[in-house]
Design an enzyme around this catalytic site. Sequence first.
Site, mmCIF file in Angstrom:
data_model
loop_
_atom_site.group_PDB
_atom_site.id
_atom_site.type_symbol
_atom_site.label_atom_id
_atom_site.label_comp_id
_atom_site.label_asym_id
_atom_site.label_seq_id
_atom_site.Cartn_x
_atom_site.Cartn_y
_atom_site.Cartn_z
ATOM 1 N N GLU A 325 0.839 -1.192 0.000
ATOM 2 C CA GLU A 325 0.000 0.000 0.000
ATOM 3 C C GLU A 325 0.872 1.239 0.000
ATOM 4 O O GLU A 325 1.763 1.377 0.849
ATOM 5 C CB GLU A 325 -0.895 0.049 1.243
ATOM 6 C CG GLU A 325 -2.007 -0.960 1.280
ATOM 7 C CD GLU A 325 -2.943 -0.734 2.464
ATOM 8 O OE1 GLU A 325 -4.099 -1.141 2.366
ATOM 9 O OE2 GLU A 325 -2.509 -0.139 3.475
ATOM 10 N N CYS A 326 0.633 2.132 -0.938
ATOM 11 C CA CYS A 326 1.305 3.431 -0.991
ATOM 12 C C CYS A 326 2.828 3.246 -0.911
ATOM 13 O O CYS A 326 3.448 2.818 -1.871
ATOM 14 C CB CYS A 326 0.769 4.348 0.098
ATOM 15 S SG CYS A 326 1.116 6.105 -0.203
ATOM 16 N N GLY A 327 3.453 3.551 0.233
ATOM 17 C CA GLY A 327 4.890 3.356 0.342
ATOM 18 C C GLY A 327 5.315 1.923 0.100
ATOM 19 O O GLY A 327 6.361 1.665 -0.501
ATOM 20 N N MET A 330 5.342 1.403 -3.601
ATOM 21 C CA MET A 330 6.543 1.986 -4.182
ATOM 22 C C MET A 330 7.746 1.054 -4.007
ATOM 23 O O MET A 330 8.577 0.914 -4.908
ATOM 24 C CB MET A 330 6.814 3.345 -3.542
ATOM 25 C CG MET A 330 5.756 4.394 -3.865
ATOM 26 S SD MET A 330 5.743 5.796 -2.700
ATOM 27 C CE MET A 330 7.380 6.473 -2.961
ATOM 28 N N THR A 425 -1.374 -0.887 -4.407
ATOM 29 C CA THR A 425 -2.257 0.258 -4.622
ATOM 30 C C THR A 425 -1.665 1.485 -3.944
ATOM 31 O O THR A 425 -0.921 1.357 -2.969
ATOM 32 C CB THR A 425 -3.659 0.017 -4.027
ATOM 33 O OG1 THR A 425 -3.547 -0.119 -2.604
ATOM 34 C CG2 THR A 425 -4.303 -1.235 -4.601
#
Length: 436
Positions: A325-327, A330, A425
């Site tokens: 998720e998010c970080g 990435m 995501t």
Amino acid sequence: MKGLMISAPSSGTGKTTVMLGLLRALSEDGVAVQPFKSGPDYIDPAFHHIACGRPSFNLDDWAMGPALWQAISAQARGADLCVAEGSMGLFDSVATRGQQGFGSSAETAQAMGWPVVLVIDVGGQAQSAAATALGFKTYNPDLPFAGVIFNRVASPRHERLARLGMERAGLPVLGVLPRRGDLTLPERHLGLIQAVEHPDLDAAIAGYANFLREHVDMAALRAAADGQPLPTDPPALPRPPAQRIAIARDAAFSFTYPHLLEGWQAGGAEILPFSPLADEAPHPDADIVWLPGGYPELHAGKLAAAATFRDGLRRHAETRPVHGECGGYMALGEALIDKSGARHRMAGLLGLVTSYEKRKFHLGYRRAVLRSNMPGFAPGTALRGHEFHYSSILEQPDPPMAEVRDADGNLVPETGSHRGHVSGTFFHLITQEEDA
């Protein structure tokens, strides 16, 4: 369950300091206090937990349906008093209704029956603060209102003038906090620094508690509490996506909503924490690996050098699900470019390339309809979540994970992506959408 909503006319007025000091002071007085956070915030609940020793949970009527709302409010069982911290200003929300409401702290307070304590920064004004407070009290006459706490009062004369205004408006003054520069918590680009990073958080919170005792009428504050009964037979919290969940947990990966972890554990899941920053691999017997959001952009070099973590993640992804998720998303990508423009190699399980050098503010609720499997959810499932980051996508060659829209129904380009057993995501999952 009686409680209070600590809110303010806007962000930056000092309500978090009041919240933490109040939680600690009540706990020291032997009160079992249950903290909550109104809205989609994953940083403040960790501070609440440290302040009073009980896990804090989010209440969000845009993202959450009635069943999850009841399940979370039931976490107050065994407490003597609830104290909730609002987000932004008291009435701030989105323009389009969600599962139950628009996401304001006022809606949370009204639904729970918790009177509002309005923290007002009176710097640069005196009697005029009463007009602000009176406007907030009368904007929604059905909203219970406990009174106000002045913050950043410059002198006894300043206090006297501000009190005169409140007397004229007929509003109780529950506390008067003198101006002090050492009561500000350190911040960074996503808000407060994480609780685990504060150099001496417990001592700071103890100082806030002593400060509140000196300048707030604690007895009047407790007497103002009110609320609705707790549900007698509440639904269960969200079920775990697997039996053994390896979850990254360190300064780079810590943004997970508390009700999810609580629900996973209550559902019998075994949580297996590991630290990518310490170059630890996920547990080899885990059924899934979950990488929460956080601050990988601040630790990109260290993550790029974490070969044991990266190799363990790749081995797991050969046969079992990995989700970020998010970080965390990435970190699953091909590369991350930091604020100086340096490119750092990430896990390479997705083709995603992100840049913190090319910063753009991404903030808001998200409704996602899955196009592919995500751990615990089948294609076609509608999810509710929230997105909050500054990093930009430079490359996203893999198939989209979901059709994602903002609170008003507009499509957003951050669709997430998937490849093999790996998915990610940019939105942080809050819950599966409940049937209408």
